[in-house]
Motif scaffolding. Structure first.
Motif, PDB file in Angstrom:
ATOM      1  N   PHE A 118       0.826  -1.204   0.000  1.00 33.54           N
ATOM      2  CA  PHE A 118       0.000   0.000   0.000  1.00 33.54           C
ATOM      3  C   PHE A 118       0.862   1.256   0.000  1.00 33.54           C
ATOM      4  N   CYS A 154       0.596   5.199   1.253  1.00 34.94           N
ATOM      5  CA  CYS A 154      -0.021   5.678   2.495  1.00 34.94           C
ATOM      6  C   CYS A 154      -0.931   6.876   2.258  1.00 34.94           C
ATOM      7  N   LEU A 158      -4.382   5.124   2.487  1.00 37.84           N
ATOM      8  CA  LEU A 158      -4.746   4.675   3.829  1.00 37.84           C
ATOM      9  C   LEU A 158      -5.340   5.803   4.661  1.00 37.84           C
ATOM     10  N   VAL A 193      -7.158  -3.073   4.659  1.00 36.49           N
ATOM     11  CA  VAL A 193      -5.886  -3.554   5.211  1.00 36.49           C
ATOM     12  C   VAL A 193      -6.084  -4.902   5.902  1.00 36.49           C
ATOM     13  N   HIS A 245      -4.350  -8.337   4.787  1.00 35.21           N
ATOM     14  CA  HIS A 245      -3.562  -9.095   5.759  1.00 35.21           C
ATOM     15  C   HIS A 245      -4.015 -10.549   5.786  1.00 35.21           C
ATOM     16  N   ILE A 248       1.857  -7.992   3.979  1.00 32.45           N
ATOM     17  CA  ILE A 248       1.511  -6.663   3.486  1.00 32.45           C
ATOM     18  C   ILE A 248       2.580  -5.686   3.967  1.00 32.45           C
ATOM     19  N   CYS A 278       3.645  -1.139   3.744  1.00 30.72           N
ATOM     20  CA  CYS A 278       3.369   0.224   3.303  1.00 30.72           C
ATOM     21  C   CYS A 278       4.639   0.772   2.672  1.00 30.72           C
ATOM     22  N   MET A 331      -3.799   0.954  12.235  1.00 33.73           N
ATOM     23  CA  MET A 331      -3.305  -0.071  11.316  1.00 33.73           C
ATOM     24  C   MET A 331      -1.959  -0.663  11.712  1.00 33.73           C
ATOM     25  N   TYR A 365      -1.201  -4.430  11.920  1.00 36.10           N
ATOM     26  CA  TYR A 365      -1.205  -5.193  10.665  1.00 36.10           C
ATOM     27  C   TYR A 365       0.080  -4.983   9.868  1.00 36.10           C
ATOM     28  N   PHE A 366       0.661  -3.794   9.969  1.00 38.90           N
ATOM     29  CA  PHE A 366       1.891  -3.518   9.234  1.00 38.90           C
ATOM     30  C   PHE A 366       3.155  -3.830  10.040  1.00 38.90           C
TER      31      PHE A 366
END
Length: 226
Positions: A9, A11, A15, A96, A100, A107, A109, A127, A130-131
């Motif tokens: 992704f 940002c 996002l 997201v 994931h 995943i 960013c 988030m 998840y990142f």
């Protein structure tokens, strides 16, 4: 059925809805330095790029050097506004989470903005779990977008060849970076102006993040993928 081994992704504008805030501060500070810009002009020149990428033009228009002190002042004012006003792009957190799950956590960013800003925004957006540490900035590399470097680094970190990565971008500059890396690029275009991606080889353009979530979850989209 959509199947990718990793989703990368951008940002800003993908996002979080940070670009109007950041460009508002930038426009104000450039005006104070002697370069008056309309909002549309500021967005056209700077969205998708680092401020430093336009150093030569800034110095030409203001008649002043782009100093480190000026950049630091910009970061301070920008971050104050972001902390007070930042909102998620509608549906981005759900996208997201879907990415994931779709990729078993692969995943990342990959942004053209400075990393401290990106990390702050991802934390504010809820988030970060998840990142985790998979956040990369073109500022830390020799070349930023539209060069592919930040996407190549992100793909290498998650251990997936770029050809099996999906990149989500909202600007032509970012799309060029993803394509140059060898990834499949989908363009997020909430205003419906998909022509921004015309001629670039972007595989799909979508207007709502629920369309991305649905595609990754293998469901019928409520916001059509075009």
């Amino acid at each position: 059925m959509v199947q990718f081994e990793a989703v990368l992704f951008d940002c800003d504008g993908v996002l979080v809805d940070s670009e109007p805030i950041t460009n508002g501060v930038l426009r104000q500070m450039l005006g104070e330095a002697g370069w008056a810009l309309s909002q549309a002009e500021c967005e056209r020149i700077f969205i998708g790029k680092a401020v430093r990428d336009e150093r030569a033009r800034i110095e030409q228009e203001t008649g002043q050097p782009l100093t480190e002190a000026w950049m630091l002042a910009f970061y301070v004012r920008r971050d104050e506004r972001l902390r007070a006003e930042l909102k998620n792009v509608a549906g981005a957190l759900e996208a997201v989470i879907a990415a994931h799950g779709h990729t078993a956590g692969r995943i990342a960013c990959a942004s053209g903005a400075d990393k401290a800003k990106v990390v702050m925004q991802i934390q504010m957006a809820g988030m970060a779990p998840y990142f985790e540490d998979r956040i990369f900035s073109g500022h830390d590399l020799q070349r930023s977008k539209p060069a592919p470097d930040v996407y190549l680094v992100a793909a290498a970190h998650v251990g997936v060849p770029p050809a099996r990565c999906l990149v989500i971008e909202d600007t032509a500059t970012g799309a060029q970076a993803g394509l140059a890396a060898g990834a499949t690029v989908w363009g997020y275009c909430p205003q419906g102006h998909g022509h921004a991606f015309q001629g670039l080889g972007v595989a799909r353009v979508f207007e709502h993040m629920d369309a991305l979530t649905a595609a990754l979850n293998h469901k019928t989209s409520h916001g059509n993928l075009i």
